[in-house]
Design an enzyme around this catalytic site. Structure first.
Site, PDB file in Angstrom:
ATOM      1  N   ASN A 130      -4.564 -76.546  49.504  1.00  0.00           N
ATOM      2  CA  ASN A 130      -4.272 -77.985  49.423  1.00  0.00           C
ATOM      3  C   ASN A 130      -3.845 -78.598  50.756  1.00  0.00           C
ATOM      4  O   ASN A 130      -4.235 -79.720  51.066  1.00  0.00           O
ATOM      5  CB  ASN A 130      -3.261 -78.281  48.306  1.00  0.00           C
ATOM      6  CG  ASN A 130      -1.920 -77.653  48.531  1.00  0.00           C
ATOM      7  OD1 ASN A 130      -1.826 -76.570  49.114  1.00  0.00           O
ATOM      8  ND2 ASN A 130      -0.869 -78.310  48.098  1.00  0.00           N
ATOM      9  N   GLY A 206       1.389 -70.723  47.181  1.00  0.00           N
ATOM     10  CA  GLY A 206       0.305 -70.794  46.206  1.00  0.00           C
ATOM     11  C   GLY A 206       0.877 -70.969  44.821  1.00  0.00           C
ATOM     12  O   GLY A 206       2.012 -71.444  44.644  1.00  0.00           O
ATOM     13  N   SER A 207       0.118 -70.564  43.831  1.00  0.00           N
ATOM     14  CA  SER A 207       0.537 -70.792  42.446  1.00  0.00           C
ATOM     15  C   SER A 207       1.654 -69.822  42.050  1.00  0.00           C
ATOM     16  O   SER A 207       1.806 -68.742  42.635  1.00  0.00           O
ATOM     17  CB  SER A 207      -0.656 -70.607  41.523  1.00  0.00           C
ATOM     18  OG  SER A 207      -1.097 -69.269  41.595  1.00  0.00           O
ATOM     19  N   THR A 208       2.407 -70.217  41.054  1.00  0.00           N
ATOM     20  CA  THR A 208       3.510 -69.373  40.593  1.00  0.00           C
ATOM     21  C   THR A 208       2.978 -68.070  40.005  1.00  0.00           C
ATOM     22  O   THR A 208       3.576 -67.004  40.190  1.00  0.00           O
ATOM     23  CB  THR A 208       4.369 -70.155  39.584  1.00  0.00           C
ATOM     24  OG1 THR A 208       4.961 -71.272  40.284  1.00  0.00           O
ATOM     25  CG2 THR A 208       5.485 -69.304  38.997  1.00  0.00           C
ATOM     26  N   GLY A 211       2.190 -65.906  42.872  1.00  0.00           N
ATOM     27  CA  GLY A 211       3.458 -65.621  43.549  1.00  0.00           C
ATOM     28  C   GLY A 211       4.234 -64.498  42.867  1.00  0.00           C
ATOM     29  O   GLY A 211       4.840 -63.651  43.535  1.00  0.00           O
ATOM     30  N   GLU A 228       6.548 -69.988  48.314  1.00  0.00           N
ATOM     31  CA  GLU A 228       6.513 -71.440  48.069  1.00  0.00           C
ATOM     32  C   GLU A 228       5.491 -71.654  46.956  1.00  0.00           C
ATOM     33  O   GLU A 228       4.291 -71.476  47.185  1.00  0.00           O
ATOM     34  CB  GLU A 228       6.090 -72.196  49.331  1.00  0.00           C
ATOM     35  CG  GLU A 228       7.045 -72.072  50.502  1.00  0.00           C
ATOM     36  CD  GLU A 228       8.325 -72.879  50.342  1.00  0.00           C
ATOM     37  OE1 GLU A 228       8.510 -73.504  49.278  1.00  0.00           O
ATOM     38  OE2 GLU A 228       9.141 -72.860  51.275  1.00  0.00           O
ATOM     39  N   CYS A 262       2.202 -79.869  46.076  1.00  0.00           N
ATOM     40  CA  CYS A 262       3.241 -79.138  45.328  1.00  0.00           C
ATOM     41  C   CYS A 262       4.452 -80.022  45.053  1.00  0.00           C
ATOM     42  O   CYS A 262       5.183 -79.797  44.101  1.00  0.00           O
ATOM     43  CB  CYS A 262       3.640 -77.886  46.090  1.00  0.00           C
ATOM     44  SG  CYS A 262       4.082 -78.227  47.795  1.00  0.00           S
ATOM     45  N   GLU A 431      11.577 -72.627  54.088  1.00  0.00           N
ATOM     46  CA  GLU A 431      10.824 -72.761  55.324  1.00  0.00           C
ATOM     47  C   GLU A 431      11.379 -73.970  56.078  1.00  0.00           C
ATOM     48  O   GLU A 431      12.209 -74.718  55.567  1.00  0.00           O
ATOM     49  CB  GLU A 431       9.339 -72.968  55.018  1.00  0.00           C
ATOM     50  CG  GLU A 431       8.703 -71.762  54.360  1.00  0.00           C
ATOM     51  CD  GLU A 431       7.192 -71.851  54.316  1.00  0.00           C
ATOM     52  OE1 GLU A 431       6.680 -72.587  53.445  1.00  0.00           O
ATOM     53  OE2 GLU A 431       6.527 -71.207  55.149  1.00  0.00           O
TER      54      GLU A 431
HETATM   55  P1  NAD Z   1      -3.389 -69.476  44.504  1.00  0.00           P
HETATM   56  O1  NAD Z   1      -2.147 -68.787  44.088  1.00  0.00           O
HETATM   57  O2  NAD Z   1      -4.594 -69.365  43.654  1.00  0.00           O
HETATM   58  O3  NAD Z   1      -3.857 -68.963  45.953  1.00  0.00           O
HETATM   59  C1  NAD Z   1      -3.007 -69.037  47.077  1.00  0.00           C
HETATM   60  C2  NAD Z   1      -3.465 -67.995  48.092  1.00  0.00           C
HETATM   61  O4  NAD Z   1      -3.222 -66.704  47.552  1.00  0.00           O
HETATM   62  C3  NAD Z   1      -4.948 -68.045  48.444  1.00  0.00           C
HETATM   63  O5  NAD Z   1      -5.118 -67.784  49.822  1.00  0.00           O
HETATM   64  C4  NAD Z   1      -5.512 -66.913  47.618  1.00  0.00           C
HETATM   65  O6  NAD Z   1      -6.705 -66.372  48.161  1.00  0.00           O
HETATM   66  C5  NAD Z   1      -4.385 -65.909  47.693  1.00  0.00           C
HETATM   67  N1  NAD Z   1      -4.397 -64.871  46.650  1.00  0.00           N
HETATM   68  C6  NAD Z   1      -4.951 -64.930  45.421  1.00  0.00           C
HETATM   69  N2  NAD Z   1      -4.769 -63.745  44.782  1.00  0.00           N
HETATM   70  C7  NAD Z   1      -4.082 -62.951  45.619  1.00  0.00           C
HETATM   71  C8  NAD Z   1      -3.579 -61.609  45.517  1.00  0.00           C
HETATM   72  N3  NAD Z   1      -3.783 -60.846  44.460  1.00  0.00           N
HETATM   73  N4  NAD Z   1      -2.890 -61.120  46.559  1.00  0.00           N
HETATM   74  C9  NAD Z   1      -2.665 -61.876  47.661  1.00  0.00           C
HETATM   75  N5  NAD Z   1      -3.124 -63.136  47.822  1.00  0.00           N
HETATM   76  C10 NAD Z   1      -3.828 -63.658  46.798  1.00  0.00           C
HETATM   77  O7  NAD Z   1      -2.987 -70.992  44.755  1.00  0.00           O
HETATM   78  P2  NAD Z   1      -3.939 -72.222  45.121  1.00  0.00           P
HETATM   79  O8  NAD Z   1      -4.677 -72.623  43.887  1.00  0.00           O
HETATM   80  O9  NAD Z   1      -4.707 -71.905  46.371  1.00  0.00           O
HETATM   81  O10 NAD Z   1      -2.873 -73.336  45.507  1.00  0.00           O
HETATM   82  C11 NAD Z   1      -2.322 -74.229  44.605  1.00  0.00           C
HETATM   83  C12 NAD Z   1      -0.912 -73.826  44.248  1.00  0.00           C
HETATM   84  O11 NAD Z   1      -0.118 -73.737  45.437  1.00  0.00           O
HETATM   85  C13 NAD Z   1      -0.209 -74.850  43.370  1.00  0.00           C
HETATM   86  O12 NAD Z   1       0.483 -74.200  42.343  1.00  0.00           O
HETATM   87  C14 NAD Z   1       0.779 -75.512  44.329  1.00  0.00           C
HETATM   88  O13 NAD Z   1       1.911 -76.075  43.704  1.00  0.00           O
HETATM   89  C15 NAD Z   1       1.129 -74.389  45.225  1.00  0.00           C
HETATM   90  N6  NAD Z   1       1.659 -74.902  46.482  1.00  0.00           N
HETATM   91  C16 NAD Z   1       3.009 -74.751  46.743  1.00  0.00           C
HETATM   92  C17 NAD Z   1       3.546 -75.254  47.921  1.00  0.00           C
HETATM   93  C18 NAD Z   1       5.019 -75.121  48.234  1.00  0.00           C
HETATM   94  O14 NAD Z   1       5.380 -75.300  49.383  1.00  0.00           O
HETATM   95  N7  NAD Z   1       5.875 -74.814  47.266  1.00  0.00           N
HETATM   96  C19 NAD Z   1       2.727 -75.900  48.835  1.00  0.00           C
HETATM   97  C20 NAD Z   1       1.387 -76.038  48.532  1.00  0.00           C
HETATM   98  C21 NAD Z   1       0.857 -75.519  47.357  1.00  0.00           C
END
Ligand code: NAD
Length: 453
Positions: A130, A206-208, A211, A228, A262, A431
């Site tokens: 994003n 990334g997503s919870t 995470g 995050e 996010c 961060e």
């Molecule tokens: P996602 O969790 O699908 O992917 C995030 C990253 O993790 C990608 O690079 C992906 O390739 C990688 N990934 C996927 N599976 C993995 C694994 N098994 N091991 C290691 N890495 C892996 O998230 P997304 O759909 O790309 O992003 C959207 C999410 O991110 C939303 O939930 C959003 O709220 C969150 N987000 C949070 C913040 C924050 O600062 N809190 C900021 C931006 C986005």
């Protein structure tokens, strides 16, 4: 393996990138370890100068970086330029850190006791699609400033600006092995970064759901993590606020980056006695959001990032959804979705789940206690806004809302000078802010015995 990239505004493939495999990650870790040992010995002032040179190189390429983000992620060009400028600013800010990472001298008997902030070594930064540029620099700038090497894995859909930042770092004179970009699948490259014993820390955004997997996997090696994660933030509108301003700005609190934010204030909570008036004011504000070609300077909101993500967002607005009103969006090719306002009940999944698109729910509340209970009725806790002219109430409610980044009479969440991160399932650690480099160090204590004369 070659991976096609799709322009979200047209739905067409416009280029492809080579994905790396787990063996390439292992090789990158070896090179990063060697580069980090050299970097850690570089004098603080020289490390600062190297980060300033990198910032200058980014500054000279703002337009190019922004154009890449317009095509790759569908960000409006003015927003993309801000994001590229933010990379420069964050690098400049943390260029001040190497010379300020001071330990302590602690009073002891018969000797000298001092602490040092030692770099961790090699840090893995895994980013979502994003905000590719800001989220990458939040990880790599303070990590480099503290003497670490960084391996970044960008999201599969949006790797281009991160790859270009890696090139700009090297062009500015930084050792190319110190900041390496590793495009690839999360399950391959991300997973290997987490399991590799040579990677000391993972910064994951990334997503919870992902995470939690990162946290569990990293636990096997007691690997340091910063997480995050997702959000479902509240925008609380009290009856004593400047209602015109609250309504006029609410769309920007949630539809920024097409709601793929996010910190999006995706739950508007309005005090019941001003609810009808607020909705009257909100409707034209939502209709006024300019959705269209991200390359146009007039555009405020572009398309969603991909077809699969469009389908996920659309699933929250079925035919019988309680739509109050919608804005406009282009039709035809591209992943367009109009700004959408729902008035569901408190338990609807549109209220409880992160949609990550231009869909906002509006719920009435009765009093301050009800507003706080509603705001906290979520597993997330990233940000939120409180609209009131009563500053005591603004502060009281800010303290009561379980979230990391609150703003009163504003939707601002992120300033690189202040700490950023989530409560509850929105994350772990912080961060940004002046202390961010410390999160990329271990504190070492050294006692030197002094012989008495
Ligand atoms: P996602 O969790 O699908 O992917 C995030 C990253 O993790 C990608 O690079 C992906 O390739 C990688 N990934 C996927 N599976 C993995 C694994 N098994 N091991 C290691 N890495 C892996 O998230 P997304 O759909 O790309 O992003 C959207 C999410 O991110 C939303 O939930 C959003 O709220 C969150 N987000 C949070 C913040 C924050 O600062 N809190 C900021 C931006 C986005």
């Amino acid at each position: 393996m070659s991976h096609d990239l799709i322009n979200p505004a047209t739905g067409a493939v416009f280029t492809s990138v080579q994905h790396v495999d787990a063996a390439a990650v292992d090789d990158a870790v070896r090179r990063a370890q060697a580069a980090q040992r050299r970097w850690a010995r570089v004098a603080p002032a020289e490390r600062a100068a190297a980060l300033r040179a990198f910032a200058a190189s980014v500054d000279a390429h703002i337009g190019e970086l922004a154009a890449l983000e317009v095509t790759n992620a569908g960000h409006p060009v003015s927003a993309a330029e801000w994001e590229a400028g933010h990379v420069r600013d964050v690098l400049q800010f943390y260029a001040g850190s190497p010379e300020r990472l001071a330990g302590k001298q602690i009073p002891v008997a018969s000797g000298l006791d001092v602490t040092f902030h030692e770099p961790l070594g090699v840090v893995g930064v895994i980013t979502p699609w994003n905000f590719p540029m800001p989220i990458a620099v939040w990880g790599f700038a303070p990590a480099l400033a503290a003497g670490n090497a960084v391996l970044i894995k960008p999201a599969e859909w949006t790797p281009l600006t991160t790859l270009r930042l890696g090139e700009l770092a090297a062009e500015s004179g930084l050792d190319p092995d110190l900041l390496q970009v590793l495009p690839g699948a999360g399950a391959v490259v991300g997973e290997r970064l987490i399991t590799h014993p040579g990677v000391a820390k993972i910064v994951f955004t990334g997503s919870t759901v992902t995470g939690k997997h990162v946290l569990a996997t990293a636990a096997a090696q007691v690997k340091r993590v910063t997480l995050e994660l997702g959000g479902k933030s509240a925008n609380i509108v009290f009856d004593d606020c400047d209602l015109e301003q609250a309504a006029a700005t609410a769309p920007y609190g949630v539809f920024d980056n097409a709601g793929q934010d996010c910190c999006a204030r995706s739950r508007i909570l309005v005090q019941r006695n001003v609810y009808d008036r607020f909705m009257e004011l909100l409707e034209p504000a939502v209709a006024g959001v300019t959705v269209g070609d991200p390359a146009s300077r007039d555009t405020e909101m572009g398309p969603l990032v991909s077809r699969p993500h469009w389908e996920k967002v659309a699933s929250y607005v079925p035919d019988d959804a309680p739509v109050a009103f919608r804005g406009t969006a282009p039709t035809g090719d591209g992943f367009w979705f109009p700004p959408t306002v729902l008035t569901p009940n408190r338990t609807d999944r549109s209220v409880t789940e992160e949609i990550f698109g231009p869909v906002v729910t509006v719920l009435p509340f009765d009093d301050e206690a009800d507003a706080i209970a509603l705001a906290n009725d979520t597993a997330y806790g990233l940000s939120g806004s409180i609209w009131t002219e009563n500053l005591s109430r603004g502060l009281r409610v800010s303290r009561a809302v379980e979230a990391g980044n609150l703003s009163v009479n504003s939707h601002s969440s992120v300033r690189y000078t202040t700490p950023f991160g989530g409560f509850k399932q929105s994350g772990l650690g912080r961060e940004l802010g002046p202390d961010a480099p410390l999160a990329f160090t271990e504190t070492k204590n050294v006692f030197i015995a002094v012989k008495e004369m």
